[in-house]
Design a protein around this motif. Structure first.
Motif, mmCIF file in Angstrom:
data_model
loop_
_atom_site.group_PDB
_atom_site.id
_atom_site.type_symbol
_atom_site.label_atom_id
_atom_site.label_comp_id
_atom_site.label_asym_id
_atom_site.label_seq_id
_atom_site.Cartn_x
_atom_site.Cartn_y
_atom_site.Cartn_z
ATOM 1 N N GLN A 142 5.336 -2.695 -9.331
ATOM 2 C CA GLN A 142 4.233 -2.474 -10.273
ATOM 3 C C GLN A 142 3.355 -3.722 -10.389
ATOM 4 O O GLN A 142 2.125 -3.636 -10.493
ATOM 5 C CB GLN A 142 4.774 -2.085 -11.653
ATOM 6 N N VAL A 143 3.989 -4.893 -10.329
ATOM 7 C CA VAL A 143 3.209 -6.137 -10.396
ATOM 8 C C VAL A 143 2.274 -6.213 -9.187
ATOM 9 O O VAL A 143 1.088 -6.543 -9.325
ATOM 10 C CB VAL A 143 4.136 -7.376 -10.466
ATOM 11 N N LEU A 144 2.792 -5.839 -7.986
ATOM 12 C CA LEU A 144 1.943 -5.852 -6.786
ATOM 13 C C LEU A 144 0.798 -4.847 -6.927
ATOM 14 O O LEU A 144 -0.363 -5.157 -6.600
ATOM 15 C CB LEU A 144 2.781 -5.525 -5.542
ATOM 16 N N ALA A 145 1.112 -3.659 -7.440
ATOM 17 C CA ALA A 145 0.067 -2.635 -7.604
ATOM 18 C C ALA A 145 -1.017 -3.132 -8.554
ATOM 19 O O ALA A 145 -2.214 -2.915 -8.319
ATOM 20 C CB ALA A 145 0.686 -1.334 -8.126
ATOM 21 N N LYS A 148 -3.250 -5.755 -6.881
ATOM 22 C CA LYS A 148 -4.199 -5.118 -5.953
ATOM 23 C C LYS A 148 -5.307 -4.381 -6.700
ATOM 24 O O LYS A 148 -6.475 -4.413 -6.297
ATOM 25 C CB LYS A 148 -3.463 -4.156 -5.014
ATOM 26 N N GLU A 149 -4.914 -3.726 -7.800
ATOM 27 C CA GLU A 149 -5.905 -2.989 -8.588
ATOM 28 C C GLU A 149 -6.947 -3.955 -9.161
ATOM 29 O O GLU A 149 -8.153 -3.687 -9.151
ATOM 30 C CB GLU A 149 -5.186 -2.246 -9.729
ATOM 31 N N ARG A 150 -6.462 -5.111 -9.650
ATOM 32 C CA ARG A 150 -7.375 -6.083 -10.249
ATOM 33 C C ARG A 150 -8.274 -6.702 -9.164
ATOM 34 O O ARG A 150 -9.477 -6.887 -9.387
ATOM 35 C CB ARG A 150 -6.564 -7.164 -10.975
ATOM 36 N N MET A 155 -13.520 -7.486 -6.937
ATOM 37 C CA MET A 155 -14.322 -7.675 -5.716
ATOM 38 C C MET A 155 -15.442 -6.659 -5.589
ATOM 39 O O MET A 155 -16.429 -6.914 -4.901
ATOM 40 C CB MET A 155 -13.427 -7.603 -4.468
ATOM 41 N N ASN A 156 -15.272 -5.513 -6.244
ATOM 42 C CA ASN A 156 -16.236 -4.418 -6.023
ATOM 43 C C ASN A 156 -17.205 -4.176 -7.160
ATOM 44 O O ASN A 156 -18.024 -3.273 -7.089
ATOM 45 C CB ASN A 156 -15.483 -3.135 -5.688
#
Ligand code: C5P
Length: 193
Positions: A142-145, A148-150, A155-156
């Motif tokens: 969950q920490v990795l997810a 990546k979400e942040r 970036m976008n």
């Protein structure tokens, strides 16, 4: 003397550690600009009003470093009026006598495009998630997810997206020790002082 060091990069790349070490080494003041967005995110209510009325107490809350605060920060950070409300405080900090280090996402690109030193500190998502997990614990996947979400959101976004300034020096800390990363950053500063 006015001298600004801009340090940008994604979550948990080592910006905070490097910024504090550079500030201590050269006697510069340090501003963690992520704390401003975190404080707005956790304050609740209208984020634009929160950004316009941030107080020292808001910045001293002890829940600012949580994963939830990071997510809340990146959600309010897409709002142009929030970014605008925090801009002048950051620029004034950067202009202070005696030198300043600011770390964040848009310091070299938007806040201080004329900074004497611009660093972009990065690392692979897996390495960054592992570091964040060592700090906060919980479910590693969950920490990795969340990392990546942040990254995606930062970036976008249309206003001040996370990206290296054209003249930024990139420091990839994926395989660097803290000492080596700090030494690389200090060398860039020393070369331009
Ligand atoms: O660096 P930190 O993880 O504390 O930043 C939290 C969030 O605040 C980031 O994910 C980003 O969305 C936002 N932020 C920003 N611009 C900055 C600093 C932080 O948009 N200069």
């Amino acid at each position: 003397m006015m001298f600004t060091v801009a340090i940008d990069g994604p979550a948990a790349a080592g910006k905070g550690t490097i910024s504090r070490a550079v500030a201590a080494r050269f006697g510069f003041a340090h501003l963690d600009t992520g704390a401003l967005y975190r404080a707005v995110g956790v304050k609740g209510g209208d984020p634009v009003a929160a950004a316009r009325s941030l107080s020292p107490e808001d910045l001293a809350r002890d829940d600012l470093r949580t994963l939830e605060a990071g997510q809340a920060a990146s959600k309010v950070a897409v709002i142009p009026e929030v970014r605008q409300a925090l801009l002048e405080f950051q620029r004034e900090f950067a202009r202070r006598e005696g030198g300043a280090v600011l770390d964040g996402r848009d310091i070299g690109t938007v806040i201080c495009p004329a900074a004497e030193v611009k660093l972009f500190v990065t690392a692979s998502p897996e390495v960054r998630a592992h570091r964040r997990w060592l700090e906060v614990g919980g479910d590693a996947a969950q920490v990795l997810a969340e990392v990546k979400e942040r990254d995606e959101r930062d970036m976008n976004r249309a206003d001040a997206p996370l990206k290296p300034a054209a003249d930024a020096v990139v420091i990839d800390t994926s395989t660097l020790s803290v000492e080596a990363a700090v030494a690389a950053a200090c060398a860039e500063v020393a070369a331009r002082l």
